[in-house]
Structures are given as structure tokens and as C-alpha cells.
Write a protein that holds these residues in place. Structure first.
Motif, mmCIF file in Angstrom:
data_model
loop_
_atom_site.group_PDB
_atom_site.id
_atom_site.type_symbol
_atom_site.label_atom_id
_atom_site.label_comp_id
_atom_site.label_asym_id
_atom_site.label_seq_id
_atom_site.Cartn_x
_atom_site.Cartn_y
_atom_site.Cartn_z
ATOM 1 N N MET A 95 1.903 -5.269 -5.521
ATOM 2 C CA MET A 95 0.555 -5.332 -4.957
ATOM 3 C C MET A 95 0.083 -3.924 -4.658
ATOM 4 N N GLN A 96 -1.170 -3.799 -4.272
ATOM 5 C CA GLN A 96 -1.712 -2.500 -3.900
ATOM 6 C C GLN A 96 -0.957 -1.950 -2.687
ATOM 7 N N TRP A 97 -0.690 -0.657 -2.687
ATOM 8 C CA TRP A 97 0.102 -0.016 -1.646
ATOM 9 C C TRP A 97 -0.465 -0.275 -0.248
ATOM 10 N N GLU A 98 -1.784 -0.193 -0.105
ATOM 11 C CA GLU A 98 -2.401 -0.397 1.209
ATOM 12 C C GLU A 98 -2.186 -1.820 1.708
ATOM 13 N N ARG A 126 -0.014 -3.135 5.124
ATOM 14 C CA ARG A 126 -0.534 -4.050 6.147
ATOM 15 C C ARG A 126 0.443 -5.196 6.412
ATOM 16 N N ILE A 127 1.107 -5.664 5.369
ATOM 17 C CA ILE A 127 2.033 -6.785 5.540
ATOM 18 C C ILE A 127 3.202 -6.404 6.447
ATOM 19 N N VAL A 128 3.720 -5.200 6.318
ATOM 20 C CA VAL A 128 4.905 -4.794 7.092
ATOM 21 C C VAL A 128 4.547 -3.970 8.327
ATOM 22 N N ALA A 129 3.261 -3.816 8.629
ATOM 23 C CA ALA A 129 2.834 -2.946 9.722
ATOM 24 C C ALA A 129 3.329 -3.455 11.077
ATOM 25 N N PRO A 130 3.788 -2.550 11.955
ATOM 26 C CA PRO A 130 4.159 -2.954 13.316
ATOM 27 C C PRO A 130 2.916 -3.172 14.161
ATOM 28 N N THR A 131 3.089 -3.790 15.315
ATOM 29 C CA THR A 131 1.952 -4.029 16.213
ATOM 30 C C THR A 131 1.411 -2.706 16.755
ATOM 31 N N CYS A 176 -0.939 -0.679 15.648
ATOM 32 C CA CYS A 176 -1.263 0.408 14.724
ATOM 33 C C CYS A 176 -2.450 -0.037 13.876
ATOM 34 N N LYS A 177 -3.107 0.904 13.197
ATOM 35 C CA LYS A 177 -4.368 0.600 12.507
ATOM 36 C C LYS A 177 -4.168 -0.351 11.317
ATOM 37 N N ASP A 178 -2.973 -0.384 10.732
ATOM 38 C CA ASP A 178 -2.728 -1.270 9.589
ATOM 39 C C ASP A 178 -2.410 -2.702 10.004
ATOM 40 N N TYR A 179 -2.147 -2.926 11.280
ATOM 41 C CA TYR A 179 -1.772 -4.264 11.745
ATOM 42 C C TYR A 179 -2.991 -5.179 11.746
ATOM 43 N N GLY A 180 -2.847 -6.361 11.127
ATOM 44 C CA GLY A 180 -3.967 -7.287 11.025
ATOM 45 C C GLY A 180 -3.495 -8.683 10.668
ATOM 46 N N ILE A 181 -4.387 -9.476 10.046
ATOM 47 C CA ILE A 181 -4.084 -10.869 9.761
ATOM 48 C C ILE A 181 -2.917 -11.000 8.791
ATOM 49 N N LEU A 182 -2.840 -10.103 7.785
ATOM 50 C CA LEU A 182 -1.718 -10.168 6.856
ATOM 51 C C LEU A 182 -0.401 -9.897 7.573
ATOM 52 N N SER A 183 -0.418 -8.966 8.506
ATOM 53 C CA SER A 183 0.795 -8.648 9.276
ATOM 54 C C SER A 183 1.228 -9.858 10.090
ATOM 55 N N VAL A 184 0.277 -10.473 10.788
ATOM 56 C CA VAL A 184 0.586 -11.603 11.669
ATOM 57 C C VAL A 184 1.161 -12.772 10.879
ATOM 58 N N VAL A 185 0.475 -13.152 9.799
ATOM 59 C CA VAL A 185 0.871 -14.341 9.046
ATOM 60 C C VAL A 185 2.234 -14.158 8.393
ATOM 61 N N ASP A 197 -2.008 3.583 -5.832
ATOM 62 C CA ASP A 197 -0.565 3.342 -5.859
ATOM 63 C C ASP A 197 -0.288 1.865 -5.591
ATOM 64 N N SER A 198 0.874 1.417 -6.013
ATOM 65 C CA SER A 198 1.293 0.032 -5.806
ATOM 66 C C SER A 198 2.588 0.006 -5.007
#
Length: 344
Positions: A271-274, A278-283, A285-294, A319-320
């Protein structure tokens, strides 16, 4: 007129003097031509494909359309034919085929040959988000990571250490395309222990020719019934795929939903790097969101490695990442939900 086209951006710049530009702009003919040009660029290609669940093998070879100057319009490598479909203009210059040893152990998997596309008849389609893998080393790393993810979840879910066989994985590849990953998975797992889901009829035909015993479902991955497939295979599935960027989130949510019924055990996908961050982002931080939670709720998530654009054909502009998702299954999910605190 110079035109620079991106998926959602069209920039039109006139390289004329100001008086000349004012004179031309006043012309109704110029305005009409400009409007028609913009409409033709913004209009999406029409598709008549209807997904089916049929398994297709050894269909007649597809006729190849040769684009000519009078029936095609080109924008930075992408060519639009008379049918409205956008395809990559150049042929893949490589010619070797990737091969792997037939074993389940990740450490024994190796690939040095470069995956290739059949000349002239198989050009990537922009409408399907096709960016094919073309680097043998990257293919080998992806397959190793997939086998590692699948075998780890097998051990975790069974709770019993035992010798694993290829059939235990119940491997499903999403969107195999020209078969860069497939050509490596078939020798490693056996064609009877792998099935593919592909919407592009050219890919269905190509894979049927290269691997006659391989099961290929001519189907949109967003229409796939993973629960039914798992029932047919006799247990939870292990997913691998080089996913189109524009439907990555929808595919991931479908896999998470299928894990409710223990239909999907693991997923090893690009998948796209960004999105991966978001999927692995810790709480907090700016990348943390719905993908992180789910996905941190439904699975144990990790980034295997970063993938540069140069290993794809055509090259994307971002990047991927290769992401590994170890889905918990219904029992572990209930236990994890029981420990959720509102403060978190």
C-alpha cells in the motif's frame, strides 16, 4: 497548448504573448475546443464488466489493439485508445521470468530473475490502478514476509506446534495482475494450494496459460465473499496482494470484517507508505486516526519494509510499504475488547 495531466489535476498553460492570447481567448471557436478538451480529459472511461464467481481457465487469446496516431491521445506515458481506456504506452523492456523453490520455509525462498509483461498485449491500465512489480528481489522479500505472517498466525491460532504444509496456508492472492507474485507463489506452495481473485480478463487468461491448474476467480475483490471462500477451503485464509492504491482502504476494511467470522487469518499487502504509517501509528501523534484505531483493534500490525517506486512498472510517484496484519479472530478480539479503557 501544453497539458500536464494527473489523476485529479489538469493544468493548461498557453505559451503565447498577452495580445495574441487575448485575441484567441475572445474566439468562440477556441472556447468551444477548450471545453471539449477538458470534458474529454475529465470523463472517466466506461466499463461494461460485471463481476462473476466463475473459475476461468484456458480462454482464447485476447485480441491485441494496436494504437495508432489517429485513434489515440497520449499524456505523459499514458495512452487513451478509441475505447476510452487509458493504458501505459511502452512495453515492459524486461523478459525474464521469476522462479522460486517449492518450500514453505521463508528462509529458503529466493528469486533473482526479473518479472516481465508479455510484449504488446499487456499494458497497465490506469482505471484499475495497475502498477506491476518488476524486481525479483522485492518479490522474494514479499513472499518471504507472507509465509512468515501466515505461519506465525497458524501457530498462534492453533496453540499447538506442528510441522506445517503448503495446504495449511489456504493462500489467496488479490489482484495478481501479470503474475509477478503468482509466479513465485506457485512453485513455493503448489498451484493447488493457491487461488487468485482478479478483475482484469487479460490477467485471468494469462495466468490460465502459465499455470493451468491454478484457480483464478474473475471477480472484483470488493465483491469477494471471504467467508464463503474460507468455508470452501476448510478454514481461515492467508491473504497476499499488491493492492491498487485507490481502493486500499476498502479492501482492508473488507478483510477486517471477514476476520469477525474467522474467515481471514493474515494479510500481507502493499500500500502507499503514508497509509501504512497511519495503520501502525501510536496514539497521540499526527498519523493516528481511524485506520490506526480499527486495525490495531482487530489485528497485530507491522510494517515489513519500505518499497521504492523504482520496483514498479509504471513507477508511482510515492513510496510504498509492505504491511503485515495478524488478525485476532473472534475469541481474541472479544478478550481484547474486554480490556479497552475509555481513557485510551
Amino acid at each position: 497548448i501544453i497539458i500536464d495531466a494527473q489523476p485529479q489535476c489538469i493544468i493548461i498553460n498557453t505559451m503565447l504573448s498577452a495580445p495574441t492570447r487575448q485575441t484567441i481567448m475572445a474566439s468562440s471557436v477556441y472556447s468551444m475546443m477548450l471545453s471539449l478538451l477538458i470534458c474529454s480529459l475529465l470523463s472517466p472511461p466506461a466499463h461494461s464488466f460485471q463481476p462473476t464467481r466463475s473459475i476461468i481457465h484456458n480462454k482464447p487469446r485476447l485480441a491485441t489493439h494496436q494504437f495508432t496516431n489517429h485513434d489515440a491521445f497520449s499524456l505523459h506515458g499514458w495512452v487513451q485508445g478509441s475505447d476510452g481506456e487509458w493504458v501505459w504506452e511502452e512495453d515492459d523492456p524486461t523478459s525474464a521470468a521469476a522462479t522460486l523453490t517449492s518450500t514453505l520455509t521463508p528462509e529458503s525462498i529466493d528469486a533473482t530473475a526479473t518479472p516481465s509483461l508479455p510484449g504488446g498485449s499487456f499494458k497497465p491500465k490506469q482505471s484499475l490502478g495497475q502498477n506491476f512489480l518488476r524486481d525479483g528481489n522485492t518479490v522474494a522479500k514479499i513472499v518471504k514476509a507472507f509465509v512468515k505472517d501466515a505461519t506465525e498466525t497458524l501457530d498462534q491460532n492453533s496453540g499447538v506446534e506442528r510441522d506445517l504444509t503448503q495446504s495449511d496456508l489456504r493462500a489467496v492472492e488479490l489482484g495478481p495482475g501479470a503474475g509477478a507474485l503468482t509466479d513465485s507463489l506457485v512453485p513455493a506452495l503448489g498451484s493447488n494450494n493457491l487461488q487468485c481473485i482478479e478483475i482484469d480478463p487479460r490477467s485471468v487468461e494469462l495466468l490460465g496459460e502459465k499455470h493451468p491448474n491454478l484457480r483464478v476467480s474473475h471477480l472484483d475483490v470488493l465483491q469477494a465473499d471471504y467467508t464463503s471462500i474460507a468455508d470452501e477451503e476448510g478454514g481461515p485464509l492467508s491473504i497476499i496482494g499488491n493492492l491498487p492504491y485507490y481502493i486500499t482502504s476498502q479492501i482492508l476494511f473488507a478483510l477486517a470484517d471477514a476476520s469477525h467470522t474467522n474467515a481471514v487469518r493474515s494479510a500481507t499487502v502493499t500500500m502507499q507508505w503514508e497509509v501504512g504509517k497511519r495503520i501502525v501509528a501510536p496514539t497521540r501523534c499526527k498519523d493516528y486516526g481511524i485506520l490506526s484505531v480499527v486495525f490495531q483493534l482487530y489485528a497485530d500490525c507491522k510494517i515489513h519494509f519500505k518499497i521504492p517506486p523504482t520496483v514498479f512498472y509504471p513507477q508511482p510517484k510515492v513510496d510504498s510499504a509492505l504491511i503485515g496484519l495478524h488478525f485476532l479472530g473472534p475469541g481474541q478480539l472479544r478478550r481484547r475488547l474486554a480490556g479497552v479503557s475509555p481513557s485510551n
